[in-house]
Scaffold this active site. Structure first.
Site, PDB file in Angstrom:
ATOM      1  N   TYR A 216      42.912  29.689 -17.388  1.00  0.00           N
ATOM      2  CA  TYR A 216      42.823  28.692 -16.186  1.00  0.00           C
ATOM      3  C   TYR A 216      41.578  27.980 -16.137  1.00  0.00           C
ATOM      4  CZ  TYR A 216      46.055  32.391 -14.064  1.00  0.00           C
ATOM      5  OH  TYR A 216      46.791  33.523 -14.167  1.00  0.00           O
ATOM      6  N   GLU A 426      46.775  20.828 -25.272  1.00  0.00           N
ATOM      7  CA  GLU A 426      46.347  22.746 -24.971  1.00  0.00           C
ATOM      8  C   GLU A 426      47.552  22.635 -24.004  1.00  0.00           C
ATOM      9  OE1 GLU A 426      42.191  24.945 -23.538  1.00  0.00           O
ATOM     10  OE2 GLU A 426      43.598  24.582 -21.595  1.00  0.00           O
ATOM     11  N   TYR A 428      50.603  26.287 -23.651  1.00  0.00           N
ATOM     12  CA  TYR A 428      50.697  27.015 -22.997  1.00  0.00           C
ATOM     13  C   TYR A 428      52.195  27.775 -22.107  1.00  0.00           C
ATOM     14  CZ  TYR A 428      48.856  25.693 -18.580  1.00  0.00           C
ATOM     15  OH  TYR A 428      48.694  24.776 -17.587  1.00  0.00           O
TER      16      TYR A 428
HETATM   17  C1  LIG Z   1      44.627  27.269 -22.311  1.00  0.00           C
HETATM   18  C2  LIG Z   1      45.491  27.999 -21.407  1.00  0.00           C
HETATM   19  C3  LIG Z   1      45.376  27.470 -20.165  1.00  0.00           C
HETATM   20  C4  LIG Z   1      45.927  27.412 -18.862  1.00  0.00           C
HETATM   21  N1  LIG Z   1      45.788  27.285 -17.510  1.00  0.00           N
HETATM   22  C5  LIG Z   1      46.883  27.708 -16.662  1.00  0.00           C
HETATM   23  C6  LIG Z   1      45.897  26.531 -15.758  1.00  0.00           C
HETATM   24  O1  LIG Z   1      45.610  26.252 -15.118  1.00  0.00           O
HETATM   25  N2  LIG Z   1      47.437  26.989 -14.918  1.00  0.00           N
HETATM   26  C7  LIG Z   1      48.637  27.999 -14.528  1.00  0.00           C
HETATM   27  O2  LIG Z   1      48.861  28.319 -13.702  1.00  0.00           O
HETATM   28  N3  LIG Z   1      48.178  28.881 -15.888  1.00  0.00           N
HETATM   29  C8  LIG Z   1      47.461  28.451 -16.678  1.00  0.00           C
HETATM   30  N4  LIG Z   1      47.564  29.054 -18.162  1.00  0.00           N
HETATM   31  C9  LIG Z   1      49.128  30.211 -18.488  1.00  0.00           C
HETATM   32  C10 LIG Z   1      48.025  31.741 -17.754  1.00  0.00           C
HETATM   33  O3  LIG Z   1      47.144  32.258 -18.248  1.00  0.00           O
HETATM   34  C11 LIG Z   1      49.144  32.549 -17.924  1.00  0.00           C
HETATM   35  O4  LIG Z   1      49.714  33.186 -18.870  1.00  0.00           O
HETATM   36  C12 LIG Z   1      50.193  32.389 -16.459  1.00  0.00           C
HETATM   37  O5  LIG Z   1      49.090  32.788 -14.869  1.00  0.00           O
HETATM   38  C13 LIG Z   1      50.704  33.727 -16.834  1.00  0.00           C
HETATM   39  O6  LIG Z   1      50.226  34.957 -16.285  1.00  0.00           O
HETATM   40  P1  LIG Z   1      50.529  35.834 -15.343  1.00  0.00           P
HETATM   41  O7  LIG Z   1      49.646  37.512 -15.479  1.00  0.00           O
HETATM   42  O8  LIG Z   1      51.171  35.256 -13.753  1.00  0.00           O
HETATM   43  O9  LIG Z   1      52.244  35.829 -16.244  1.00  0.00           O
HETATM   44  P2  LIG Z   1      52.397  37.850 -16.818  1.00  0.00           P
HETATM   45  O10 LIG Z   1      52.540  39.303 -16.594  1.00  0.00           O
HETATM   46  O11 LIG Z   1      51.133  37.654 -18.044  1.00  0.00           O
HETATM   47  O12 LIG Z   1      53.760  37.704 -17.632  1.00  0.00           O
HETATM   48  C14 LIG Z   1      54.778  37.993 -17.199  1.00  0.00           C
HETATM   49  C15 LIG Z   1      56.311  37.248 -17.701  1.00  0.00           C
HETATM   50  O13 LIG Z   1      56.144  35.963 -17.560  1.00  0.00           O
HETATM   51  C16 LIG Z   1      56.053  35.537 -19.019  1.00  0.00           C
HETATM   52  N5  LIG Z   1      55.409  34.173 -18.360  1.00  0.00           N
HETATM   53  C17 LIG Z   1      53.990  34.061 -18.386  1.00  0.00           C
HETATM   54  N6  LIG Z   1      53.575  32.944 -17.901  1.00  0.00           N
HETATM   55  C18 LIG Z   1      54.739  32.038 -17.858  1.00  0.00           C
HETATM   56  C19 LIG Z   1      55.108  30.732 -17.211  1.00  0.00           C
HETATM   57  N7  LIG Z   1      53.925  30.038 -17.263  1.00  0.00           N
HETATM   58  N8  LIG Z   1      56.439  30.551 -17.751  1.00  0.00           N
HETATM   59  C20 LIG Z   1      57.347  31.096 -16.755  1.00  0.00           C
HETATM   60  N9  LIG Z   1      56.758  32.243 -18.101  1.00  0.00           N
HETATM   61  C21 LIG Z   1      55.671  33.085 -18.010  1.00  0.00           C
HETATM   62  C22 LIG Z   1      55.433  36.087 -19.625  1.00  0.00           C
HETATM   63  O14 LIG Z   1      55.775  36.321 -21.260  1.00  0.00           O
HETATM   64  C23 LIG Z   1      56.155  37.944 -19.578  1.00  0.00           C
HETATM   65  O15 LIG Z   1      57.401  38.010 -19.871  1.00  0.00           O
HETATM   66  C24 LIG Z   1      46.515  28.896 -18.995  1.00  0.00           C
HETATM   67  C25 LIG Z   1      46.901  29.376 -20.122  1.00  0.00           C
HETATM   68  C26 LIG Z   1      46.080  28.925 -21.512  1.00  0.00           C
HETATM   69  C27 LIG Z   1      46.163  29.587 -23.028  1.00  0.00           C
END
Ligand SMILES: Cc1cc2nc3c(=O)[nH]c(=O)nc-3n(C[C@H](O)[C@H](O)[C@H](O)COP(=O)(O)OP(=O)(O)OC[C@H]3O[C@@H](n4cnc5c(N)ncnc54)[C@H](O)[C@@H]3O)c2cc1C
Ligand code: SF4
Ligand code: SF4
Length: 428
Positions: A216, A426, A428
């Site tokens: 995040y 950046e 994602y």
């Molecule tokens: C460099 C970087 C910075 C980031 N900064 C932020 C930030 O500031 N705020 C923020 O909220 N997130 C941010 N993210 C995304 C964050 O790291 C997670 O991927 C996101 O919160 C989803 O994680 P989860 O565990 O809830 O979902 P998971 O349990 O990992 O995924 C559940 C399912 O949803 C899908 N999925 C994952 N993310 C998303 C999405 N965003 N939209 C739709 N489907 C999704 C996956 O492919 C999977 O099928 C960032 C990612 C990166 C790489």
């Protein structure tokens, strides 16, 4: 041909699955598409990777910098790597000898693609396609402050306490975005605007493995969400559907959005040493974001606001292009409106406002072409793009078109933006 290659030895490039936080940076960076992933691991294709090292410095954890001397015929396949829970050890001298390789051959071993001319031919055709990631810088602006990284690596998290958690959008549950404040007490956890941290959700995944950390972006400036305290803020969107639109409750985002004040969380990081803001007074910052991609932009804007308030910064322009589906889904909409117009030039794009045509950040950028062209001509301008992966190409193409229409040579401009750490992507 290299002696080692003749003998069938390679230095195989591998990713450590125990440290990797699955941030996708390497896959986006690799110029020859040698990196791929599944739900379990990020892996490197031995027959495509040419050891160019472009992925090494952008990887926030260092997990990508692993190399094993391998007999070519025994190179680890993609299928094998995808199942790994940990990196295999180096082959012993005896194992190498048994495979017909002398133990010191590793020093001379070549990068794998040197042995795969067919793959290199494929790569040349890939390079002719517009690849926005190739313009992203891997170095910070020259005036950036020094960033600490990996103080708490994935194998050694630290603990932070939740001191704030509120919804910063007006939208309903499905598009809820939370502003979370974490306090580190007396534990040193210095961060700069543009860096990110990892949160390790509790529990295990479907196959009984402990969850990996999710990344995040830090939304607060370097001296804390609450100035003078050892705290950072995050902007976290609750994931309620996957990328295909099917219902799913994302593991970490829901955990974080549901945290209560007083709860503790496991944190790793900080990560990121290039998506950092310039600090020289003449530096202009153009911020282009969607949704939670606003987090680093909030951090940079707030730091400049605090400096200006204390009379310590006069100079460079701030220009923001911010996209969301609706105004209700735009994080921090209220506070944004109260920033002085002579401090920041705000451009909002909504793609799903009933009764209004769809507008995306790149549409607004084209409308503001004259101002952007002037900034592109100025070597003190820095461009930051953060948010949905799908925005990247449209934004970089808009910058290219603005430059070209202004009579600038995009190849020259794009190359200097990258070389001088002035265009950062950046997504994602
Ligand atoms: C460099 C970087 C910075 C980031 N900064 C932020 C930030 O500031 N705020 C923020 O909220 N997130 C941010 N993210 C995304 C964050 O790291 C997670 O991927 C996101 O919160 C989803 O994680 P989860 O565990 O809830 O979902 P998971 O349990 O990992 O995924 C559940 C399912 O949803 C899908 N999925 C994952 N993310 C998303 C999405 N965003 N939209 C739709 N489907 C999704 C996956 O492919 C999977 O099928 C960032 C990612 C990166 C790489
Ligand atoms: S070393 Fe180069 S070719 Fe190999 S995975 Fe990294 S970026 Fe791709
Ligand atoms: S942590 Fe490093 S190796 Fe893992 S996905 Fe991110 S950039 Fe790639």
């Amino acid at each position: 041909m290299d002696m080692a290659v003749e003998a069938g030895v390679i230095k195989q490039h591998l990713i450590d699955p125990e440290i990797c936080i699955r941030c996708n940076t390497c896959e986006a960076t690799c110029p020859v598409n040698a990196i791929t992933h599944d739900d379990n691991n990020y892996v490197v294709r031995a027959d495509i990777c040419n050891g160019c090292m472009a992925c090494i410095s952008p990887c926030p954890t260092g997990s990508i910098d692993n190399w094993r001397t391998m007999p070519l015929v025994r190179a680890y396949t993609i299928e094998e790597q995808l199942t790994w829970e940990e990196l295999p050890a180096e082959l012993t001298p005896e194992e190498l000898e048994a495979a017909g390789v002398s133990a010191d051959a590793g020093d001379e071993a070549a990068a794998p693609a040197a042995t795969a001319p067919m793959q290199v031919a494929t790569v040349e055709s890939v390079e002719t396609i517009f690849n926005s990631a190739q313009y992203g810088a891997t170095v910070p602006p020259w005036s950036a402050a020094h960033a600490y990284t990996n103080l708490f690596p994935p194998k050694m998290p630290t603990t932070a306490t939740v001191v704030g958690n509120f919804n910063c959008t007006e939208a309903g549950f499905d598009s809820e975005t939370h502003h979370i404040v974490l306090d580190f007490g007396v534990v040193p956890f210095p961060v700069l605007e543009g860096q990110s941290i990892g949160i390790v959700p509790p529990g295990v995944d479907a196959i009984g493995k402990r969850h990996h950390a999710r990344q995040y972006s830090v939304a607060s400036p370097r001296n804390g969400e609450r100035p003078g305290y050892n705290n950072v803020s995050l902007t976290v969107k609750r994931v309620t559907e996957d990328h295909q639109g099917d219902p799913v409750l994302g593991v970490c985002s829901n955990y974080v959005c549901d945290l209560k004040v007083g709860d503790t969380v496991q944190v790793v990081g900080p990560f990121g040493a290039s998506f950092l803001m310039p600090n020289h007074p003449k530096s202009h910052i153009v911020m282009i974001c969607t949704g939670t991609g606003s987090a680093p932009m909030r951090a940079m804007t707030e730091w400049r606001r605090r400096l200006r308030k204390s009379g310590k910064f006069e100079g460079g322009k701030l220009m923001l292009f911010f996209g969301a589906r609706t105004q209700q889904e735009l994080p921090y909409f209220g506070p944004l409106q109260s920033l002085p117009k002579d401090f920041i030039d705000i451009n909002l794009a909504f793609s799903r406002t009933p009764g209004s045509p769809k507008r995306y950040v790149q549409d607004l950028m084209r409308e503001r072409a004259a101002d952007l062209a002037a900034l592109l001509k100025d070597g003190s301008s820095h461009f930051y793009v953060c948010g949905l992966k799908s925005m990247e190409e449209g934004v970089v193409l808009a910058l290219r078109d603005v430059a070209t229409e202004a009579g600038l040579d995009w190849d020259t401009v794009g190359a200097s933006l990258k070389r001088e750490g002035r265009l950062h992507l950046e997504t994602y």
